[in-house]
Design a protein around this motif. Sequence first.
Motif, mmCIF file in Angstrom:
data_model
loop_
_atom_site.group_PDB
_atom_site.id
_atom_site.type_symbol
_atom_site.label_atom_id
_atom_site.label_comp_id
_atom_site.label_asym_id
_atom_site.label_seq_id
_atom_site.Cartn_x
_atom_site.Cartn_y
_atom_site.Cartn_z
ATOM 1 N N ILE A 284 0.849 -1.186 0.000
ATOM 2 C CA ILE A 284 0.000 0.000 0.000
ATOM 3 C C ILE A 284 0.881 1.231 0.000
ATOM 4 C CG2 ILE A 284 -1.723 1.320 1.296
ATOM 5 C CD1 ILE A 284 -2.593 -1.336 2.579
ATOM 6 N N SER A 285 0.589 2.162 -0.880
ATOM 7 C CA SER A 285 1.266 3.461 -0.884
ATOM 8 C C SER A 285 0.249 4.510 -0.444
ATOM 9 C CB SER A 285 1.804 3.777 -2.276
ATOM 10 O OG SER A 285 2.562 4.958 -2.271
ATOM 11 N N SER A 286 0.695 5.454 0.375
ATOM 12 C CA SER A 286 -0.259 6.439 0.881
ATOM 13 C C SER A 286 0.273 7.857 0.710
ATOM 14 C CB SER A 286 -0.569 6.173 2.359
ATOM 15 O OG SER A 286 0.582 6.369 3.158
ATOM 16 N N ASP B 147 4.207 7.902 -7.891
ATOM 17 C CA ASP B 147 4.441 6.780 -6.967
ATOM 18 C C ASP B 147 5.697 6.013 -7.385
ATOM 19 O OD1 ASP B 147 4.214 4.788 -5.093
ATOM 20 O OD2 ASP B 147 2.639 3.706 -6.162
ATOM 21 N N ILE B 148 6.655 5.948 -6.512
ATOM 22 C CA ILE B 148 7.885 5.178 -6.738
ATOM 23 C C ILE B 148 7.893 3.923 -5.886
ATOM 24 C CG2 ILE B 148 10.400 5.202 -6.468
ATOM 25 C CD1 ILE B 148 10.329 8.222 -6.997
ATOM 26 N N ASN B 149 7.522 4.083 -4.620
ATOM 27 C CA ASN B 149 7.724 3.017 -3.645
ATOM 28 C C ASN B 149 6.976 1.737 -3.974
ATOM 29 O OD1 ASN B 149 9.384 4.678 -2.188
ATOM 30 N ND2 ASN B 149 7.831 5.285 -0.709
ATOM 31 N N SER B 150 5.764 1.841 -4.481
ATOM 32 C CA SER B 150 5.009 0.630 -4.812
ATOM 33 C C SER B 150 5.793 -0.254 -5.771
ATOM 34 C CB SER B 150 3.659 0.986 -5.437
ATOM 35 O OG SER B 150 2.821 1.629 -4.516
ATOM 36 N N TYR B 151 6.502 0.385 -6.673
ATOM 37 C CA TYR B 151 7.177 -0.356 -7.738
ATOM 38 C C TYR B 151 8.560 -0.834 -7.321
ATOM 39 C CZ TYR B 151 3.197 1.386 -10.238
ATOM 40 O OH TYR B 151 1.901 1.650 -10.619
ATOM 41 N N THR B 152 9.314 0.006 -6.595
ATOM 42 C CA THR B 152 10.618 -0.460 -6.116
ATOM 43 C C THR B 152 10.443 -1.587 -5.111
ATOM 44 O OG1 THR B 152 10.643 1.284 -4.437
ATOM 45 C CG2 THR B 152 11.779 1.739 -6.504
ATOM 46 N N LEU B 153 9.509 -1.411 -4.179
ATOM 47 C CA LEU B 153 9.292 -2.441 -3.176
ATOM 48 C C LEU B 153 8.712 -3.707 -3.800
ATOM 49 C CD1 LEU B 153 7.861 -0.236 -0.310
ATOM 50 C CD2 LEU B 153 10.119 -1.283 -0.416
ATOM 51 N N HIS C 130 -0.754 -5.290 -5.283
ATOM 52 C CA HIS C 130 -0.758 -3.848 -5.084
ATOM 53 C C HIS C 130 -2.172 -3.354 -4.762
ATOM 54 C CE1 HIS C 130 3.403 -3.067 -6.270
ATOM 55 N NE2 HIS C 130 3.244 -3.977 -7.215
ATOM 56 N N TYR C 131 -2.260 -2.451 -3.797
ATOM 57 C CA TYR C 131 -3.541 -1.897 -3.391
ATOM 58 C C TYR C 131 -3.663 -0.414 -3.731
ATOM 59 C CZ TYR C 131 -4.716 -6.254 -1.139
ATOM 60 O OH TYR C 131 -5.021 -7.573 -0.922
ATOM 61 N N GLY C 132 -2.781 0.054 -4.602
ATOM 62 C CA GLY C 132 -2.918 1.414 -5.094
ATOM 63 C C GLY C 132 -2.461 2.466 -4.094
ATOM 64 N N ILE C 133 -2.842 3.691 -4.377
ATOM 65 C CA ILE C 133 -2.445 4.848 -3.572
ATOM 66 C C ILE C 133 -3.635 5.286 -2.732
ATOM 67 C CG2 ILE C 133 -1.572 7.212 -3.666
ATOM 68 C CD1 ILE C 133 -0.564 6.423 -6.558
ATOM 69 N N ALA D 111 -6.449 -5.862 2.863
ATOM 70 C CA ALA D 111 -5.181 -6.503 2.501
ATOM 71 C C ALA D 111 -4.849 -7.648 3.450
ATOM 72 C CB ALA D 111 -4.058 -5.463 2.504
ATOM 73 N N LEU D 112 -5.118 -7.489 4.730
ATOM 74 C CA LEU D 112 -4.833 -8.567 5.678
ATOM 75 C C LEU D 112 -5.729 -9.775 5.448
ATOM 76 C CD1 LEU D 112 -4.163 -6.690 9.045
ATOM 77 C CD2 LEU D 112 -2.511 -7.858 7.591
ATOM 78 N N LYS D 113 -6.936 -9.550 4.946
ATOM 79 C CA LYS D 113 -7.823 -10.665 4.626
ATOM 80 C C LYS D 113 -7.321 -11.435 3.406
ATOM 81 C CE LYS D 113 -12.132 -8.690 6.488
ATOM 82 N NZ LYS D 113 -13.471 -8.150 6.128
ATOM 83 N N GLU D 114 -6.706 -10.725 2.481
ATOM 84 C CA GLU D 114 -6.345 -11.328 1.192
ATOM 85 C C GLU D 114 -4.884 -11.755 1.101
ATOM 86 O OE1 GLU D 114 -9.588 -8.656 -1.362
ATOM 87 O OE2 GLU D 114 -7.432 -8.193 -1.479
ATOM 88 N N CYS D 115 -4.033 -11.259 1.991
ATOM 89 C CA CYS D 115 -2.594 -11.496 1.878
ATOM 90 C C CYS D 115 -2.040 -12.122 3.151
ATOM 91 C CB CYS D 115 -1.855 -10.184 1.604
ATOM 92 S SG CYS D 115 -2.389 -9.335 0.104
ATOM 93 N N ASP D 116 -0.820 -12.607 3.053
ATOM 94 C CA ASP D 116 -0.147 -13.177 4.221
ATOM 95 C C ASP D 116 0.432 -12.086 5.112
ATOM 96 O OD1 ASP D 116 -0.443 -16.009 3.485
ATOM 97 O OD2 ASP D 116 0.909 -15.493 1.827
#
Length: 412
Positions: free
Chosen positions: A189-191, A209-215, A228-231, A246-251
């Motif tokens: 998640i990027s905020s 947005d940089i961080n979503s892609y580098t991370l 990815h959950y967008g900005i 995100a916690l419901k769908e991801c580890d």
Amino acid sequence: MPQFLSLITPEDALKKVFSRLELSNQLERVSSANALGRITGENICSPQDLPDFRRSTVDGYAVIARDTHGASEGLPAYLSLVGEVLMGQEPGFSLDSSQCGLIHTGGMLPKGADAVIMLEDTQPVDQGEIEVNKPVASGDNLIEVGEDIKAGEVLIPEGTRFRPAEIGGLMALGISEVNVVKQPLIGVISSGDEVIPPDQEPELGQVRDINSYTLGALLLRIGARVRHYGIIPDSREALREVMVQALKECDHLVVTAGSSASARDYTAEIMNELGDPGVIVHGLQIKPGKPTIFALAEKQLMIGLPGNPVSALVIAWVMIRPILEHLSGMDVTKPRPMIEAELTVNIASQAGREDWIPVRLLERDPGAWQAEPVFGRSNLIFVLTRSDGLIRIPPAITGLEAGATVPVQLMI
């Protein structure tokens, strides 16, 4: 204004996280040919000896070693040629005293032979005889049964990341499928109100947005899957809603920006609401990346990273990578790919804080390298694109001097 919890060292932070996380026990079966970069979920044992027959390592003649003892150019030994070993076939002959057989690299030794003499150490006399100009000992120029690996031996231990060599070893033994640790799914998640997608044209005050892609790229590189959950705008309700989803769908979950001690940063508060024990680390004795957060909602890890691209990526490299490797059962104490280099300038550091400095590698002489720091603020992504690696300044010292030899962690 909210304050950081007590700052702790990165090492202590990792110990806290490791002590509360359960290692992944989810395995999946994959094709060995597609296992590159995956992590073994169990010890893989050899089903057979490799090689399972004695084979030659040179082109030459299979011989009985004692028949060559004392041979020299001035006083050669003479052997009768009784056959040729055809590649991929069992020899159709065996050797008795004073006999030899023509053999090629990788060929199976005939019965009776216990050594191979290289072709260049012999001379043909006629079609049925050769002279030997150099002695060999028993075992010379051959590979014994099981010399590479023996049946039942652990060939790849649990927690090993597959490299090309491991895949080759599996293929040599006919192991076409393996059990590997299931890759964790990480929500990213990027905020920030000022952050926009990269394909949009920013207005004054906005940044792409940089961080979503580098991370996301780094997480993929170290063996995770990414969603990815967008900005998300600077809204507590909006951020909480997407973190819950995100916690419901991801580890596990990574949130960028929202980790610093600011009235508008809600990440830590929300993490404390989403499950026990909540925030276990908020603030590291490190630069860049001081305001990093680690939290747990039961078994799910939540990480809050600074919004500055350099800070976020350095922390991901230094902290998230070993965490994900630990979860997969890897030994995180093994050394990273490094190169030693001579520091080009003095670098100051604050005692009690661990500093990570991006550097560019310059070849001073063939095989000798210099590390040139790439200075810049932590919101300048091209600081890292111009860098080849990172150097660590330990918290116990106040800097490094020009000319010092430093280990450079390669960013590969």
